[in-house]
Design an enzyme around this catalytic site. Sequence first.
Site, short mmCIF file in Angstrom:
data_model
loop_
_atom_site.label_atom_id
_atom_site.label_comp_id
_atom_site.label_asym_id
_atom_site.label_seq_id
_atom_site.Cartn_x
_atom_site.Cartn_y
_atom_site.Cartn_z
N TYR A 182 0.93 -1.15 -0.05
CA TYR A 182 -0.12 0.09 0.04
C TYR A 182 0.99 1.41 0.07
O TYR A 182 0.81 2.11 -0.78
CB TYR A 182 -1.11 -0.22 1.22
CG TYR A 182 -1.81 1.20 1.40
CD1 TYR A 182 -2.91 1.33 0.78
CD2 TYR A 182 -1.51 2.19 2.36
CE1 TYR A 182 -3.60 2.62 0.98
CE2 TYR A 182 -2.16 3.13 2.58
CZ TYR A 182 -3.40 3.31 1.81
OH TYR A 182 -4.26 4.57 2.03
N ILE A 217 -8.98 8.06 8.80
CA ILE A 217 -10.36 8.42 8.46
C ILE A 217 -11.31 7.44 8.76
O ILE A 217 -11.22 6.18 8.69
CB ILE A 217 -10.49 8.85 6.95
CG1 ILE A 217 -9.40 9.66 6.47
CG2 ILE A 217 -11.87 9.51 6.74
CD1 ILE A 217 -9.03 11.06 7.02
N THR A 219 -13.55 5.53 7.98
CA THR A 219 -14.54 4.71 6.94
C THR A 219 -14.26 3.27 7.27
O THR A 219 -13.42 2.99 8.16
CB THR A 219 -13.77 4.70 5.48
OG1 THR A 219 -12.67 3.97 5.45
CG2 THR A 219 -13.78 6.00 5.00
N1 LIG Z 1 -9.90 5.63 5.29
C1 LIG Z 1 -8.48 6.00 5.66
O1 LIG Z 1 -8.22 5.90 6.84
C2 LIG Z 1 -7.62 6.51 4.62
C3 LIG Z 1 -6.28 7.02 5.20
C4 LIG Z 1 -5.53 7.46 4.24
C5 LIG Z 1 -5.88 7.45 2.78
N2 LIG Z 1 -6.90 6.95 2.36
C6 LIG Z 1 -7.40 6.95 1.13
O2 LIG Z 1 -8.54 7.43 0.68
C7 LIG Z 1 -9.13 6.70 -0.32
C8 LIG Z 1 -10.40 6.35 0.01
O3 LIG Z 1 -10.44 5.39 1.13
P1 LIG Z 1 -11.70 4.89 1.84
O4 LIG Z 1 -11.35 4.49 3.50
O5 LIG Z 1 -12.93 5.69 1.58
O6 LIG Z 1 -11.76 3.40 1.05
P2 LIG Z 1 -13.35 2.47 1.08
O7 LIG Z 1 -14.22 2.98 1.90
O8 LIG Z 1 -12.85 1.01 1.26
O9 LIG Z 1 -13.54 2.49 -0.49
C9 LIG Z 1 -12.89 2.14 -1.58
C10 LIG Z 1 -13.56 2.29 -2.73
O10 LIG Z 1 -12.69 1.79 -3.91
C11 LIG Z 1 -13.55 0.94 -4.89
N3 LIG Z 1 -12.58 -0.29 -5.18
C12 LIG Z 1 -12.30 -1.25 -4.46
N4 LIG Z 1 -11.45 -1.98 -5.19
C13 LIG Z 1 -11.71 -1.70 -6.51
C14 LIG Z 1 -11.29 -2.21 -7.93
N5 LIG Z 1 -10.53 -3.28 -7.99
N6 LIG Z 1 -11.84 -1.45 -8.84
C15 LIG Z 1 -12.43 -0.49 -8.66
N7 LIG Z 1 -12.83 0.14 -7.48
C16 LIG Z 1 -12.59 -0.44 -6.49
C17 LIG Z 1 -14.76 0.32 -3.52
O11 LIG Z 1 -15.77 -0.02 -4.26
P3 LIG Z 1 -16.25 -1.57 -4.66
O12 LIG Z 1 -15.71 -2.27 -3.81
O13 LIG Z 1 -17.61 -1.53 -4.93
O14 LIG Z 1 -15.36 -1.75 -6.05
C18 LIG Z 1 -14.78 1.74 -2.77
O15 LIG Z 1 -15.74 2.53 -3.64
C19 LIG Z 1 -8.12 5.79 -0.71
O16 LIG Z 1 -7.21 6.01 -2.00
C20 LIG Z 1 -7.19 5.73 0.57
O17 LIG Z 1 -6.01 5.34 0.31
C21 LIG Z 1 -7.76 6.46 3.35
#
Ligand SMILES: NC(=O)c1ccc[n+]([C@@H]2O[C@H](COP(=O)([O-])OP(=O)(O)OC[C@H]3O[C@@H](n4cnc5c(N)ncnc54)[C@H](OP(=O)(O)O)[C@@H]3O)[C@@H](O)[C@H]2O)c1
Length: 291
Positions: A182, A217, A219
């Site tokens: 990652y 975050i 999520t």
């Molecule tokens: N949450 C945190 O703590 C955090 C911290 C630092 C950075 N971030 C960054 O923020 C962003 C969003 O994170 P999040 O926590 O909101 O993630 P999340 O809730 O898990 O959402 C991920 C999204 O990506 C989609 N996805 C997963 N696999 C995929 C694939 N193979 N092809 C197309 N789409 C796909 C998922 O939908 P489907 O499963 O329906 O495809 C979902 O809509 C990411 O870039 C993450 O690295 C998050």
Amino acid sequence: MAVMKKYLLPILVLFLAYYYSTNDEFRPEMLQGKKVIVTGASKGIGREMAYHLSKMGAHVVLTARSEESLQKVVSRCLELGAASAHYIAGSMEDMTFAEQFVVKAGKLMGGLDMLILNHITSTSMSLFHEDVHSVRRVMEVNFLSYVVLSTAALPMLKQSNGSIAVVSSLAGKMTQPLIASYSASKFALDGFFSTIRKEHLVTKVNVSITLCILGLIDTETALRATSGILRAQASPKDECALEIIKGTALRKDEVYYDKSSWTPILLGNPGRKIMEFLTLRNYNRDIFVSN
Ligand SMILES: NC(=O)c1ccc[n+]([C@@H]2O[C@H](COP(=O)([O-])OP(=O)(O)OC[C@H]3O[C@@H](n4cnc5c(N)ncnc54)[C@H](OP(=O)(O)O)[C@@H]3O)[C@@H](O)[C@H]2O)c1
Ligand SMILES: *[C@@H]1O[C@H](CO)[C@@H](O)[C@H](O)[C@H]1NC(C)=O
Ligand SMILES: *[C@@H]1O[C@H](CO)[C@@H](O)[C@H](O)[C@H]1NC(C)=O
């Protein structure tokens, strides 16, 4: 040389003060009628961004794999006031899909103003042993598909003086155990997109690139992945989503969103910015014309 040293510090201080200063203010109207793509929009931060954009009156095209979830998000976007809302489901493991998705989205909206790259493939926190196969998958979904999507979108973004948001993480600026692949994919985004930002600067391409460095975050995915492993306070996803949109609309180079206000100071890396500024001066400028 002594003279150089004497003036270097004040010059650098001025340079950094200029670099970090911004007096622009965000107004939600900035997004009204704008044509925006959000990837990974079926849940988490992506879904929150889709909702904010809708409230601001933007056109949105959303993508992720889960068609059922996207359908619900699109209905909610229309209720919230989106100028239009569509989804195209597919997997970002498939680079042909990634490319065609952007073309279709552009046709649906009649152009593109903002490309928000946000999706990631799911990864669990564990020590790296020998799963090279999974490193490849993570690099393809979290990094390579971002390159494909932005390349396909660039002609439309050039026409609109548009913007790209690249959602990254603290793990794209610093390292910690259990997330080797990652972290590698997020560092790769910095290397690639920060280089492209420099190229846009020297070739006068008016497409901004905003790298978003997020802390933990709240999520579902992140809370599940870190539960029992990491003790850290999570920040709210709706506010996080808004900060990404604000910074991107203001065409900032980087956005930091974390619980600690020290993060941008500690990870902002002024040394890197100074080195980049000084290195750029050594280039033969003729290389950049007629590109
Ligand atoms: N949450 C945190 O703590 C955090 C911290 C630092 C950075 N971030 C960054 O923020 C962003 C969003 O994170 P999040 O926590 O909101 O993630 P999340 O809730 O898990 O959402 C991920 C999204 O990506 C989609 N996805 C997963 N696999 C995929 C694939 N193979 N092809 C197309 N789409 C796909 C998922 O939908 P489907 O499963 O329906 O495809 C979902 O809509 C990411 O870039 C993450 O690295 C998050
Ligand atoms: C894009 O910016 C240029 C100046 O850089 C301007 O001439 C042009 O009208 C702008 N185009 C749009 C669509 O805003
Ligand atoms: C680039 O585009 C933005 C947004 O349209 C505009 O505000 C800005 O003036 C443009 N910059 C240049 C150098 O053309």
